[in-house]
Motif scaffolding. Structure first.
Motif, PDB file in Angstrom:
ATOM      1  N   VAL A 150       0.981  -1.141  -0.026  1.00 48.56           N
ATOM      2  CA  VAL A 150       0.036  -0.179  -0.201  1.00 48.56           C
ATOM      3  C   VAL A 150       0.811   1.273   0.122  1.00 48.56           C
ATOM      4  CG1 VAL A 150      -1.908  -1.255   1.165  1.00 48.56           C
ATOM      5  CG2 VAL A 150      -0.190   0.193   2.357  1.00 48.56           C
ATOM      6  N   HIS A 151       2.218   1.048   0.087  1.00 49.31           N
ATOM      7  CA  HIS A 151       3.000   2.340   0.227  1.00 49.31           C
ATOM      8  C   HIS A 151       3.841   2.686  -1.045  1.00 49.31           C
ATOM      9  CE1 HIS A 151       2.598   2.664   4.585  1.00 49.31           C
ATOM     10  NE2 HIS A 151       2.314   1.424   4.530  1.00 49.31           N
ATOM     11  N   GLY A 152       3.453   2.121  -2.259  1.00 48.99           N
ATOM     12  CA  GLY A 152       4.149   2.344  -3.510  1.00 48.99           C
ATOM     13  C   GLY A 152       5.283   1.534  -3.507  1.00 48.99           C
ATOM     14  N   ARG A 153       5.906   1.642  -4.845  1.00 47.42           N
ATOM     15  CA  ARG A 153       6.947   0.921  -5.094  1.00 47.42           C
ATOM     16  C   ARG A 153       8.294   1.215  -4.289  1.00 47.42           C
ATOM     17  NH1 ARG A 153       5.235   2.768  -9.916  1.00 47.42           N
ATOM     18  NH2 ARG A 153       6.785   4.251 -10.032  1.00 47.42           N
ATOM     19  N   ASP A 154       8.332   2.412  -3.602  1.00 55.39           N
ATOM     20  CA  ASP A 154       9.694   2.845  -3.052  1.00 55.39           C
ATOM     21  C   ASP A 154       9.291   2.815  -1.423  1.00 55.39           C
ATOM     22  OD1 ASP A 154       7.819   5.072  -2.880  1.00 55.39           O
ATOM     23  OD2 ASP A 154       9.706   6.501  -3.317  1.00 55.39           O
ATOM     24  N   GLY A 155       8.035   2.430  -1.197  1.00 51.16           N
ATOM     25  CA  GLY A 155       7.667   2.518   0.481  1.00 51.16           C
ATOM     26  C   GLY A 155       7.136   3.913   0.716  1.00 51.16           C
ATOM     27  N   MET A 156       7.309   4.874   0.014  1.00 52.45           N
ATOM     28  CA  MET A 156       6.997   6.314   0.150  1.00 52.45           C
ATOM     29  C   MET A 156       6.057   7.018  -0.708  1.00 52.45           C
ATOM     30  SD  MET A 156       9.125   7.706   3.066  1.00 52.45           S
ATOM     31  CE  MET A 156       9.212   9.300   2.553  1.00 52.45           C
ATOM     32  N   GLY A 157       5.102   6.123  -1.155  1.00 49.94           N
ATOM     33  CA  GLY A 157       4.137   6.670  -1.975  1.00 49.94           C
ATOM     34  C   GLY A 157       4.728   7.392  -3.153  1.00 49.94           C
ATOM     35  N   ASP A 158       5.909   6.714  -3.766  1.00 48.98           N
ATOM     36  CA  ASP A 158       6.270   7.096  -5.047  1.00 48.98           C
ATOM     37  C   ASP A 158       6.284   8.670  -5.097  1.00 48.98           C
ATOM     38  OD1 ASP A 158       6.859   4.295  -5.579  1.00 48.98           O
ATOM     39  OD2 ASP A 158       4.834   4.469  -6.163  1.00 48.98           O
ATOM     40  N   ILE A 159       6.493   9.426  -4.158  1.00 47.82           N
ATOM     41  CA  ILE A 159       6.392  10.898  -4.115  1.00 47.82           C
ATOM     42  C   ILE A 159       7.539  11.419  -4.733  1.00 47.82           C
ATOM     43  CG2 ILE A 159       6.577  13.024  -2.688  1.00 47.82           C
ATOM     44  CD1 ILE A 159       5.353  11.492  -0.280  1.00 47.82           C
ATOM     45  N   ALA A 160       7.210  12.194  -5.886  1.00 47.67           N
ATOM     46  CA  ALA A 160       8.120  12.933  -6.754  1.00 47.67           C
ATOM     47  C   ALA A 160       9.213  13.999  -6.060  1.00 47.67           C
ATOM     48  CB  ALA A 160       7.549  13.478  -7.986  1.00 47.67           C
ATOM     49  N   GLY A 161      10.392  14.157  -6.467  1.00 51.95           N
ATOM     50  CA  GLY A 161      11.168  15.078  -5.839  1.00 51.95           C
ATOM     51  C   GLY A 161      11.971  14.720  -4.667  1.00 51.95           C
ATOM     52  N   LEU A 162      11.816  13.519  -3.853  1.00 51.98           N
ATOM     53  CA  LEU A 162      12.374  13.025  -2.929  1.00 51.98           C
ATOM     54  C   LEU A 162      13.744  13.134  -3.220  1.00 51.98           C
ATOM     55  CD1 LEU A 162      10.236  10.613  -1.115  1.00 51.98           C
ATOM     56  CD2 LEU A 162      10.823  13.088  -0.354  1.00 51.98           C
ATOM     57  N   PRO A 163      15.027  13.876  -2.295  1.00 49.92           N
ATOM     58  CA  PRO A 163      16.343  13.661  -2.459  1.00 49.92           C
ATOM     59  C   PRO A 163      16.765  12.342  -1.946  1.00 49.92           C
ATOM     60  CG  PRO A 163      15.903  14.997  -0.681  1.00 49.92           C
ATOM     61  CD  PRO A 163      14.744  14.569  -1.262  1.00 49.92           C
ATOM     62  N   ALA A 164      18.039  12.093  -2.517  1.00 51.77           N
ATOM     63  CA  ALA A 164      18.938  11.053  -2.150  1.00 51.77           C
ATOM     64  C   ALA A 164      19.405  11.504  -0.759  1.00 51.77           C
ATOM     65  CB  ALA A 164      20.240  10.506  -2.955  1.00 51.77           C
ATOM     66  N   PRO A 165      19.465  10.697   0.345  1.00 49.35           N
ATOM     67  CA  PRO A 165      19.684  10.986   1.467  1.00 49.35           C
ATOM     68  C   PRO A 165      21.224  11.470   1.685  1.00 49.35           C
ATOM     69  CG  PRO A 165      19.816   8.772   1.542  1.00 49.35           C
ATOM     70  CD  PRO A 165      19.092   9.375   0.294  1.00 49.35           C
ATOM     71  N   ALA A 166      21.613  12.591   2.440  1.00 50.62           N
ATOM     72  CA  ALA A 166      22.847  13.328   2.372  1.00 50.62           C
ATOM     73  C   ALA A 166      23.552  12.574   3.795  1.00 50.62           C
ATOM     74  CB  ALA A 166      22.914  14.753   2.893  1.00 50.62           C
ATOM     75  N   ARG A 167      22.714  12.027   4.681  1.00 52.41           N
ATOM     76  CA  ARG A 167      23.311  11.285   5.742  1.00 52.41           C
ATOM     77  C   ARG A 167      23.634   9.847   5.470  1.00 52.41           C
ATOM     78  NH1 ARG A 167      20.005  13.019  10.714  1.00 52.41           N
ATOM     79  NH2 ARG A 167      19.568  14.842   9.487  1.00 52.41           N
ATOM     80  N   ARG A 168      24.377   9.016   6.313  1.00 58.79           N
ATOM     81  CA  ARG A 168      24.581   7.776   6.162  1.00 58.79           C
ATOM     82  C   ARG A 168      24.252   6.773   7.257  1.00 58.79           C
ATOM     83  NH1 ARG A 168      24.209   9.212   1.823  1.00 58.79           N
ATOM     84  NH2 ARG A 168      25.747   9.229   0.104  1.00 58.79           N
TER      85      ARG A 168
END
Length: 334
Positions: free
Chosen positions: A84-102
């Motif tokens: 229920v959370h989309g392909r990426d688990g986050m609702g496939d929201i457009a524009g989410l950046p790659a994380p800067a932290r590790r």
């Protein structure tokens, strides 16, 4: 509020749209000291969960919160991601950046043990995911219970389930882990589907959040827009359910949740009831216990009712409080 007044918390999650809502709230509420976040497979695979968690912490404006990768499958069952959370688990929201932290260079169980025992005050542990990491922690390092204030977990159901007619997803995903949790020997609150589905943010508030120029506030709105309210909720078509975030609200404001101490066990047998949380609401023991002795069961503070408007207001006031935070690379989210 001083550090001594803030509640030390650790969230174990499978981020996930509503886990992301919970993280945004935990980062921004001034009464919470988010000491760590641990990740487990559930809404998506564990590497996706780690990526989503790091991104949300970036966008939320979190400080140096350690994040660790945990179990990639349940104790016994194969991994089974939610759909229920989309392909990426986050609702496939457009524009989410790659994380800067590790993530930190250690596993989730090790991080959980370290942060729980290092806390100067007892920690409230908030699992909003399948309970695999927590079960491994309790079996490997039972000494952590001496510095746990309470475990408030999102899971289970008194009435009906969602993964099956009787089983809620987090418990159904790893029933053995949930059964281990219930023997932790510390106070436990069960924030189950019975209250989970009732806390809804009205559509006009969702639209306001989505129109914000502050990245974390806008992300909360986009996530809520992906989480439609429960079918029976009278809150409008564009309203969004808080889901897991309600469990974190219950830590900040426990008076908004009506609980009752009840015996709870998990059905572990194969078949249609596997993963069901069996909550005994009877006023007295039945024939089985009368004739064969009382089975030892932990009493769990089971959420039976919730002040939904109170928690929705608490959530909105907290997330929108973050408007003044410095954004930095989080401004990539547009």
């Amino acid at each position: 509020m001083t550090d001594q007044q803030r509640i030390p918390v650790i969230i174990d999650c499978d981020t996930g749209v509503d886990d992301a809502l919970a993280l945004l709230f935990a980062v921004r509420h001034p009464g919470l000291d988010l000491r760590a976040v641990t990740c487990v497979a559930g809404n998506t695979d564990v590497d996706g969960v780690v990526r989503n968690t790091l991104t949300v912490l970036d966008v939320a404006g979190a400080g140096d919160v350690p994040v660790a990768r945990g179990a990639e499958r349940p104790l016994i069952e194969p991994a089974r991601s939610a759909t229920v959370h989309g392909r990426d688990g986050m609702g496939d929201i457009a524009g989410l950046p790659a994380p800067a932290r590790r993530p930190v260079d250690t596993d989730a169980v090790t991080l959980l043990r370290r942060e729980i025992l290092a806390s100067p005050r007892p920690v409230t542990l908030i699992p909003t995911a399948p309970l695999t990491n927590i079960a491994l922690l309790l079996r490997t390092h039972p000494e952590v219970t001496r510095n746990l204030e309470r475990i408030v977990f999102m899971g289970g159901a008194v009435a009906v389930g969602n993964a099956t007619p009787v089983a809620e997803f987090n418990v159904w995903h790893d029933p053995e882990a949930a059964a281990i949790l219930l023997t932790a020997g510390v106070p436990i609150t069960m924030y189950g589907l019975d209250v989970f589905q009732r806390v809804v943010v009205p559509g006009e508030d969702v639209r306001r959040l989505r129109a914000s120029t502050e990245p974390g506030t806008r992300l909360a709105g986009d996530l809520l827009a992906h989480r439609p309210s429960a079918p029976e909720a009278d809150a409008g078509e564009s309203a969004g359910g808080l889901g897991d975030a309600g469990a974190v609200c219950a830590v900040v404001d426990p008076a908004g949740l009506t609980t009752r101490p009840l015996p709870v066990e998990v059905s572990l047998a194969p078949g249609p009831t596997r993963g069901q949380t069996i909550v005994d609401r009877r006023p007295r023991h039945g024939e089985s216990e009368t004739h064969h002795g009382v089975r030892e069961q932990a009493l769990v503070d089971v959420g039976l009712d919730v002040d939904a408007e109170r928690y929705a207001r608490l959530y909105l006031g907290t997330v929108e409080r973050g408007r003044g935070l410095s954004s930095g690379p989080r401004d990539q989210y547009t």
